[in-house]
Design a protein around this motif. Structure first.
Motif, short mmCIF file in Angstrom:
data_model
loop_
_atom_site.label_atom_id
_atom_site.label_comp_id
_atom_site.label_asym_id
_atom_site.label_seq_id
_atom_site.Cartn_x
_atom_site.Cartn_y
_atom_site.Cartn_z
N ALA A 2 0.85 -1.20 0.00
CA ALA A 2 0.00 0.00 0.00
C ALA A 2 0.89 1.25 0.00
O ALA A 2 2.07 1.18 0.35
N ARG A 3 0.33 2.37 -0.43
CA ARG A 3 1.09 3.64 -0.39
C ARG A 3 1.55 3.89 1.04
O ARG A 3 0.79 3.68 1.99
N LEU A 4 2.76 4.34 1.18
CA LEU A 4 3.28 4.63 2.51
C LEU A 4 2.72 5.95 2.99
O LEU A 4 2.50 6.88 2.20
N LYS A 5 2.51 6.05 4.30
CA LYS A 5 2.13 7.34 4.89
C LYS A 5 3.31 8.29 4.77
O LYS A 5 4.47 7.86 4.86
N ARG A 6 3.01 9.55 4.62
CA ARG A 6 4.05 10.55 4.42
C ARG A 6 5.13 10.53 5.52
O ARG A 6 6.32 10.58 5.24
N VAL A 7 4.69 10.39 6.79
CA VAL A 7 5.67 10.40 7.89
C VAL A 7 6.59 9.18 7.85
O VAL A 7 7.78 9.28 8.15
N VAL A 8 6.00 8.04 7.44
CA VAL A 8 6.82 6.82 7.34
C VAL A 8 7.82 6.98 6.20
O VAL A 8 9.01 6.68 6.33
N ARG B 192 20.56 19.76 3.10
CA ARG B 192 20.92 18.94 1.96
C ARG B 192 20.24 19.48 0.74
O ARG B 192 19.02 19.64 0.71
N LEU B 193 21.03 19.70 -0.29
CA LEU B 193 20.48 20.19 -1.55
C LEU B 193 19.46 19.19 -2.10
O LEU B 193 18.47 19.55 -2.71
N THR B 194 19.72 17.91 -1.83
CA THR B 194 18.90 16.85 -2.40
C THR B 194 17.73 16.43 -1.51
O THR B 194 17.12 15.39 -1.76
N ALA B 195 17.41 17.23 -0.50
CA ALA B 195 16.39 16.84 0.48
C ALA B 195 15.07 16.39 -0.16
O ALA B 195 14.41 15.50 0.34
N GLY B 196 14.69 17.00 -1.28
CA GLY B 196 13.38 16.71 -1.85
C GLY B 196 13.33 15.48 -2.74
O GLY B 196 12.25 15.04 -3.15
N LEU B 197 14.48 14.91 -3.05
CA LEU B 197 14.50 13.87 -4.09
C LEU B 197 13.85 12.56 -3.68
O LEU B 197 13.38 11.81 -4.52
N GLY B 198 13.82 12.28 -2.37
CA GLY B 198 13.19 11.05 -1.93
C GLY B 198 11.70 11.06 -2.25
O GLY B 198 11.17 10.12 -2.84
N GLU B 199 11.06 12.16 -1.90
CA GLU B 199 9.63 12.30 -2.15
C GLU B 199 9.33 12.24 -3.66
O GLU B 199 8.33 11.66 -4.08
N ILE B 200 10.21 12.86 -4.45
CA ILE B 200 10.01 12.87 -5.90
C ILE B 200 10.10 11.45 -6.47
O ILE B 200 9.25 11.03 -7.25
N ALA B 201 11.12 10.71 -6.03
CA ALA B 201 11.29 9.34 -6.53
C ALA B 201 10.06 8.49 -6.19
O ALA B 201 9.57 7.73 -7.03
N TYR B 202 9.55 8.66 -4.97
CA TYR B 202 8.39 7.87 -4.56
C TYR B 202 7.16 8.25 -5.40
O TYR B 202 6.38 7.38 -5.80
N HIS B 203 7.01 9.52 -5.67
CA HIS B 203 5.90 9.97 -6.52
C HIS B 203 6.00 9.35 -7.91
O HIS B 203 5.02 8.87 -8.47
N LEU B 204 7.21 9.34 -8.47
CA LEU B 204 7.40 8.84 -9.83
C LEU B 204 7.33 7.32 -9.91
O LEU B 204 7.21 6.75 -10.98
N LYS B 205 7.40 6.67 -8.76
CA LYS B 205 7.29 5.21 -8.74
C LYS B 205 5.86 4.79 -9.09
O LYS B 205 5.62 3.68 -9.54
N GLY B 206 4.92 5.69 -8.83
CA GLY B 206 3.52 5.41 -9.14
C GLY B 206 3.32 5.28 -10.64
O GLY B 206 4.24 5.47 -11.42
N PRO B 207 2.09 4.98 -11.07
CA PRO B 207 1.84 4.83 -12.50
C PRO B 207 2.05 6.15 -13.24
O PRO B 207 1.84 7.22 -12.68
N ARG B 208 2.48 6.08 -14.49
CA ARG B 208 2.70 7.29 -15.30
C ARG B 208 1.39 8.01 -15.50
O ARG B 208 0.35 7.41 -15.74
N ARG B 209 1.45 9.31 -15.42
CA ARG B 209 0.27 10.13 -15.64
C ARG B 209 -0.04 10.12 -17.13
O ARG B 209 0.85 10.26 -17.96
N ALA B 210 -1.31 9.95 -17.45
CA ALA B 210 -1.70 9.98 -18.86
C ALA B 210 -1.70 11.42 -19.35
O ALA B 210 -2.20 12.31 -18.67
N VAL B 211 -1.10 11.66 -20.49
CA VAL B 211 -1.12 13.00 -21.08
C VAL B 211 -1.96 12.93 -22.35
O VAL B 211 -1.76 12.05 -23.18
N ARG B 212 -2.91 13.84 -22.43
CA ARG B 212 -3.80 13.82 -23.60
C ARG B 212 -3.07 14.36 -24.81
O ARG B 212 -2.30 15.30 -24.71
N HIS B 213 -3.35 13.79 -25.96
CA HIS B 213 -2.62 14.15 -27.16
C HIS B 213 -2.78 15.62 -27.50
O HIS B 213 -1.85 16.27 -27.95
#
Lengths: 226, 226
Positions: A2-8, B192-213
């Motif tokens: 399942a999606r992880l909670k933000r804090v986890v 850390r300059l890279t502090a946000g990258l963890g959240e970004i990677a987790y977001h992108l792990k999800g299914p690709r967003r459909a883009v309309r033609h």
């Protein structure tokens, strides 16, 4: 899973960063929840619970295999799936991001940089070519770029975000102070270089720390000797 | 006023940053707790409570005087008391910090930069002279420097921190991955300059967003037109 909670998620990323930092350049073997907890100011029982959530089981009195912990978190968070990103704004901050060796660790591959300054176009920073901003949309679509990094003046940020999103970008790493509006499903991660300065100013507002004269003397001596 | 709790301090800094961002370049007049709350995802009643803590009182149906809010938070947090800082490591990230116009807003004045590279010494970045690292201790003591910014390799961070602290430095803004040990009363703010990258990677792990033609087509058209 399942999606992880933000804090986890946030804690797992911190554990990963800690283990990646301490194992940098040397072989790590095992690590205990107490050691991680002490370093990150997290209760060890919380560390064990979070590890359990992602299926990691520790060995009694030994702790966890550090490599296995890193590998598992990489997979769970998605650092093991490289994705392409573009940098928009090839200035000093952009250069610092391109130069960061850490970016790779999180799966990001910065494949191109864009700038509106014709004097920068065609040059390379950190092995990445700077392209003119007018080819951005085509490039992003052709290469199915998923992340855009914005290090541009804030006034340009929203129009560029709109363009990027319409080209399929799914996440924006926003170093500008602009508050971006994006459709649902697109992540904006705001990041400020100056994030820590508020806390620092408040700390320095307190009374000056007394420095003993012999510390001064020792420091000068040490500096002279080096 | 008693020391602020960390969570209150963090929120006050966020309010200040928001107001400073939105008023950048144009005159701000009044602001409501609802507007701040909506922008920062904080409950408006919490905003009013925090404002009350620092003595700010809103006018019914009008809200708060934006200038007064900024001025009060500046005073409470200490942004109105400029303090001197030195940058250690005049590389790309150091240059980006020196170039940031925001640093001033928080009271920090970076008065010198230091580097161990003899080719950098004597040059200027953003109007700040790069000095050799061997004069660091003397400089810090003579100029009563309170903050040091570390953008150096992590292996050099702890010895430098020890030196700086013995010279009277009271806060370290640490951009290295090193975990610094300092005496009580000295603040280490890790960034850390890279502090946000963890959240970004987790977001992108999800299914690709459909883009309309048609979005693609509109984006290309827009890009061609510009």
């Amino acid at each position: 899973m399942a999606r992880l909670k933000r804090v986890v998620l946030d804690r797992l990323i911190r554990y990963y960063r800690f283990l990646a930092d301490v194992s940098d350049g040397r072989r790590a073997d095992t690590v205990t929840s107490s050691r991680i907890g002490a370093a990150l100011e997290v209760d060890p029982s919380q560390v064990r619970k979070d590890f359990g959530t992602v299926g990691l089981i520790g060995m009694s009195r030994v702790g966890y295999d550090a490599c296995e912990v890193c590998r598992t978190i990489r997979t769970v968070v998605g650092f093991d799936r490289p994705y392409g990103g573009v940098l928009i704004g090839a200035g000093k901050l952009g250069g610092a991001i391109l130069a960061s060796a850490e970016v790779d660790r999180y799966g990001l591959r910065i494949v191109a940089a864009f700038d509106s300054d014709p004097f920068k176009v065609g040059r390379h920073i950190e092995g990445v070519t700077i392209l003119p901003i007018r080819v951005l949309a085509t490039y992003v679509m052709e290469h199915q770029i998923r992340l855009a990094i914005l290090t541009i003046p804030p006034s340009a940020a929203q129009p560029l975000a709109d363009l990027l999103v319409s080209c399929g970008v799914e996440a924006i790493w926003n170093f500008t102070p602009a508050r971006l509006e994006v459709p649902r499903g697109v992540l904006v991660r705001n990041q400020r270089l100056t994030a820590g300065l508020g806390e620092i100013a408040y700390h320095l507002k307190g009374p000056r720390r007394a420095v003993r004269h012999r510390d001064y003397a020792a420091a000068i001596e040490g500096a002279d000797a080096s």
